[in-house]
Design a protein around this motif. Sequence first.
Motif, PDB file in Angstrom:
ATOM      1  N   LYS A 217       0.851  -1.186   0.000  1.00 47.53           N
ATOM      2  CA  LYS A 217       0.000   0.000   0.000  1.00 47.53           C
ATOM      3  C   LYS A 217       0.888   1.238   0.000  1.00 47.53           C
ATOM      4  CE  LYS A 217      -4.453  -1.229   1.211  1.00 47.53           C
ATOM      5  NZ  LYS A 217      -5.554  -0.484   1.819  1.00 47.53           N
ATOM      6  N   CYS A 245      -0.549  -0.782  -4.348  1.00 48.82           N
ATOM      7  CA  CYS A 245      -1.953  -0.404  -4.163  1.00 48.82           C
ATOM      8  C   CYS A 245      -2.026   1.055  -3.734  1.00 48.82           C
ATOM      9  CB  CYS A 245      -2.633  -1.308  -3.132  1.00 48.82           C
ATOM     10  SG  CYS A 245      -4.362  -0.872  -2.869  1.00 48.82           S
ATOM     11  N   ARG A 247      -4.000   3.998  -2.327  1.00 49.02           N
ATOM     12  CA  ARG A 247      -5.156   4.071  -1.426  1.00 49.02           C
ATOM     13  C   ARG A 247      -5.406   5.488  -0.944  1.00 49.02           C
ATOM     14  NH1 ARG A 247      -3.873   6.347   3.006  1.00 49.02           N
ATOM     15  NH2 ARG A 247      -4.835   4.934   4.494  1.00 49.02           N
TER      16      ARG A 247
END
Length: 355
Positions: A217, A245, A247
């Motif tokens: 993340k 990822c 986010r």
Amino acid sequence: MIIIMGPNADRDDINHVIDRVKSSGLQAHVIEGEAQTIVGVVGTPIPPSLQENLETLPGVNEVVRVSTKFKLSGRDFHPHNTRITINPQGAPAGTPPVVIGGDAITVIAGPCSVESEEQIMESARGVRAAGAVALRGGAYKPRTSPYEFRGLGEKGLEFLAKARAETGLAIITEVMTPADVELVGQYTDIFQIGARNSQNYLLLEEVGKAGKPVMLKRGLSMLVEEWLMAAEYVMAQGNPDVMFCERGIRTYETATRNTLDVSAVPVVKKLSHLPILIDPSHAAGKRAFVDSLSLAGIAAGADGLMIEVHPDPDHALSDGAQTISVDEFNILMPKIAAVAAAVGRTVPATSAVAD
Ligand code: PEP
Ligand code: MN
């Protein structure tokens, strides 16, 4: 430094090169392309004579000194997109593998936290029927307040494994500390490294050694360059299966929990061969915005989505405000498929296992 092998180099030639690199106290990473094999050298210091030395070995075409920062995650020596293939551990026979970074986009869904066996089973059945291929759910939760629900620990991992055994969904769950990597690795198919831990270098090295795919993340204030460097930490331990990822990052805006940096998708795609997914839920912070951010992520070229979905979001023990219901997820999935098709991607057909 990279060693470009000639088209006729065989296994023995490659092994000689690896041995020579290792005998200098360095690591060798082999990248097998369709036409040629490249051996990347990682570590310092590189002895001055090594280049000349390697050039004389059989099968070696060229030895090039490189100064790129992103030796393993960058596109320079790995121009083609990485595809990560996951065979969910202990899933029913016939469960197809989950591919991340291929033509089809990957949709991962599930609650923020594993709360009970019933809750995770209901979530798994619901998201699978809607077309998700992997189930998310935290057993170890990094909560802003230590007084909030912090996860079920190993019990939560057991419930996730049960959900996988029934539905065939791959599972992804967060690991927060190097001490937990072994235990979490016994259950999960993908290690999730949370935003708060994205520059915890000891944790990154530990999951790098664990031999399972890793989702990184983006940290709350992390530059794209720092993010790729985090991937280097994992990959330098010999683990090539890393995905990013996005986010949301922290900005001055408070209308959303974080600001989804959609531009990170093409930026990362240009720099790196690794897949990148979007988590619209932690970016939005409010469930009303989850659809738009999901579609924006796919339109921008993301390889997939990780969405918080709960059978009863209003009573979720964490992140309920940004979590959509299974019914809402069912309405969202066809929209995701339509945008995926518009940008030349597909959504994998749900497997025929365990309906
Ligand atoms: C989560 O996925 O539930 C989570 C805690 O995410 P992040 O690390 O992005 O805040
Ligand atoms: Mn969450």
